[in-house]
Design an enzyme around this catalytic site. Structure first.
Site, PDB file in Angstrom:
ATOM      1  N   ILE A 168       0.821  -1.218   0.000  1.00  0.00           N
ATOM      2  CA  ILE A 168       0.000   0.000   0.000  1.00  0.00           C
ATOM      3  C   ILE A 168       0.858   1.273   0.000  1.00  0.00           C
ATOM      4  O   ILE A 168       0.377   2.334  -0.392  1.00  0.00           O
ATOM      5  CB  ILE A 168      -1.006  -0.034   1.180  1.00  0.00           C
ATOM      6  CG1 ILE A 168      -2.205   0.884   0.898  1.00  0.00           C
ATOM      7  CG2 ILE A 168      -0.322   0.329   2.499  1.00  0.00           C
ATOM      8  CD1 ILE A 168      -3.363   0.688   1.858  1.00  0.00           C
TER       9      ILE A 168
ATOM     10  N   ASP B   4       1.742   0.199   9.503  1.00  0.00           N
ATOM     11  CA  ASP B   4       1.951   1.515  10.129  1.00  0.00           C
ATOM     12  C   ASP B   4       3.422   1.940  10.010  1.00  0.00           C
ATOM     13  O   ASP B   4       3.738   3.052   9.544  1.00  0.00           O
ATOM     14  CB  ASP B   4       1.530   1.408  11.603  1.00  0.00           C
ATOM     15  CG  ASP B   4       1.352   2.753  12.295  1.00  0.00           C
ATOM     16  OD1 ASP B   4       1.487   3.794  11.636  1.00  0.00           O
ATOM     17  OD2 ASP B   4       1.079   2.739  13.514  1.00  0.00           O
TER      18      ASP B   4
HETATM   19  P1  ADP Z   1      -3.070  -4.331  12.874  1.00  0.00           P
HETATM   20  O1  ADP Z   1      -2.261  -3.869  14.073  1.00  0.00           O
HETATM   21  O2  ADP Z   1      -4.263  -3.463  12.590  1.00  0.00           O
HETATM   22  O3  ADP Z   1      -3.394  -5.782  12.936  1.00  0.00           O
HETATM   23  P2  ADP Z   1      -0.822  -4.801  10.998  1.00  0.00           P
HETATM   24  O4  ADP Z   1      -0.012  -3.764  10.300  1.00  0.00           O
HETATM   25  O5  ADP Z   1      -0.155  -5.666  11.990  1.00  0.00           O
HETATM   26  O6  ADP Z   1      -2.093  -4.028  11.619  1.00  0.00           O
HETATM   27  O7  ADP Z   1      -1.492  -5.737   9.909  1.00  0.00           O
HETATM   28  C1  ADP Z   1      -2.567  -5.358   9.086  1.00  0.00           C
HETATM   29  C2  ADP Z   1      -2.374  -5.947   7.699  1.00  0.00           C
HETATM   30  O8  ADP Z   1      -1.466  -5.123   6.949  1.00  0.00           O
HETATM   31  C3  ADP Z   1      -1.759  -7.359   7.666  1.00  0.00           C
HETATM   32  O9  ADP Z   1      -2.480  -8.155   6.714  1.00  0.00           O
HETATM   33  C4  ADP Z   1      -0.344  -7.100   7.187  1.00  0.00           C
HETATM   34  O10 ADP Z   1       0.181  -8.216   6.477  1.00  0.00           O
HETATM   35  C5  ADP Z   1      -0.591  -5.950   6.234  1.00  0.00           C
HETATM   36  N1  ADP Z   1       0.569  -5.156   5.785  1.00  0.00           N
HETATM   37  C6  ADP Z   1       1.808  -5.030   6.328  1.00  0.00           C
HETATM   38  N2  ADP Z   1       2.568  -4.221   5.567  1.00  0.00           N
HETATM   39  C7  ADP Z   1       1.805  -3.833   4.500  1.00  0.00           C
HETATM   40  C8  ADP Z   1       2.010  -3.021   3.339  1.00  0.00           C
HETATM   41  N3  ADP Z   1       3.180  -2.405   3.126  1.00  0.00           N
HETATM   42  N4  ADP Z   1       0.972  -2.864   2.462  1.00  0.00           N
HETATM   43  C9  ADP Z   1      -0.216  -3.456   2.680  1.00  0.00           C
HETATM   44  N5  ADP Z   1      -0.480  -4.224   3.742  1.00  0.00           N
HETATM   45  C10 ADP Z   1       0.519  -4.417   4.640  1.00  0.00           C
END
Ligand code: ADP
Length: 170
Positions: free
Chosen positions: A11, A34
C-alpha cells in the site's frame, strides 16, 4: 456509488488520493503497515500526527501523505481482537465507515485500505474480511459520489479471504 476491488500489493506505493493506515491509538507509529507507511512518508508524517494527541479506536484522522505517492493518509486504530465479545465487529466496521467519510470530505475519489486489525491485532481474517467488504459496499451504495475503493492485501492468503468475502455477498 462506486467500485470495490481486491488487489495484492504494497500500500505504500499506491498512487491514490488516500491510503488508510492501520494505526494504533497513539497515532505515533508502530510495526506492520503503520511502520512501513511512516518510513515511506518520512518524518513529517510523525510530526503531523503528534498534535492529534491520539485517536480512539473506530475513529480516524487525516494527514498529508508527504513523501508517499498518495496525497493523504487516513489513520484509523482498529480493534484489538479480544475474543469477539468486546464490540470488535462494530468497531472494525466503524473504522471503515469513518475513514471513507473523512476521505470524501477531503475530496478523495480513490481510496486504498490495508486489512485492518488482521495483523498484530489478531482479528480472525475471514471474519474481518466479511465485515470490511460488507461495510465498504454498503457505504458505496449509500453515497452520492463515485469512489473507487480497493483493499490492498499484502499476502495471498489475505487477498483470498477478501475475494471470498466478496463472493459471499452475492
Ligand atoms: P493491525 O495492528 O491493525 O493488525 P498490521 O499492520 O499488523 O495491523 O497488519 C494489518 C495488515 O497489513 C496485515 O495483513 C499485514 O500483512 C498488512 N501489511 C503489512 N505491511 C503492509 C504493506 N506495506 N501494504 C499493505 N499491507 C501491509
Amino acid at each position: 456509488m462506486g467500485t470495490f476491488d481486491v488487489i495484492q500489493g504494497d500500500i505504500t506505493i499506491s498512487r491514490v488520493d488516500a491510503i488508510v493506515n492501520a494505526a494504533n491509538t497513539t497515532l505515533l507509529g508502530g510495526g506492520g503497515v503503520d511502520g512501513a507507511i511512516h518510513r515511506a512518508a518520512g518524518p513529517d508524517l510523525f510530526a503531523a500526527c503528534v498534535p492529534f494527541n491520539g485517536c480512539p479506536t473506530g475513529e480516524a484522522r487525516i494527514t498529508p501523505g508527504f513523501e508517499l505517492p498518495a496525497k493523504w493518509v487516513i489513520h484509523t486504530p482498529g480493534p484489538v481482537w479480544r475474543g469477539g465479545q468486546h464490540g470488535e465487529a462494530a468497531l472494525l466496521a466503524a473504522c471503515y465507515r469513518y475513514s471513507l467519510q473523512l476521505a470524501v470530505e477531503h475530496g478523495c475519489r480513490t481510496i486504498d485500505f490495508p486489512s485492518l486489525s488482521t495483523g498484530v491485532y489478531g482479528y480472525p481474517l475471514d471474519q474481518a474480511a466479511n465485515i470490511a467488504v460488507r461495510t465498504i459496499t454498503d457505504w458505496l451504495t449509500a453515497v452520492d459520489v463515485t469512489v473507487r475503493v480497493r483493499l490492498v492485501a499484502f499476502d495471498s492468503q489475505t487477498a483470498a479471504a477478501y475475494r471470498e468475502a466478496q463472493q459471499n455477498l452475492t
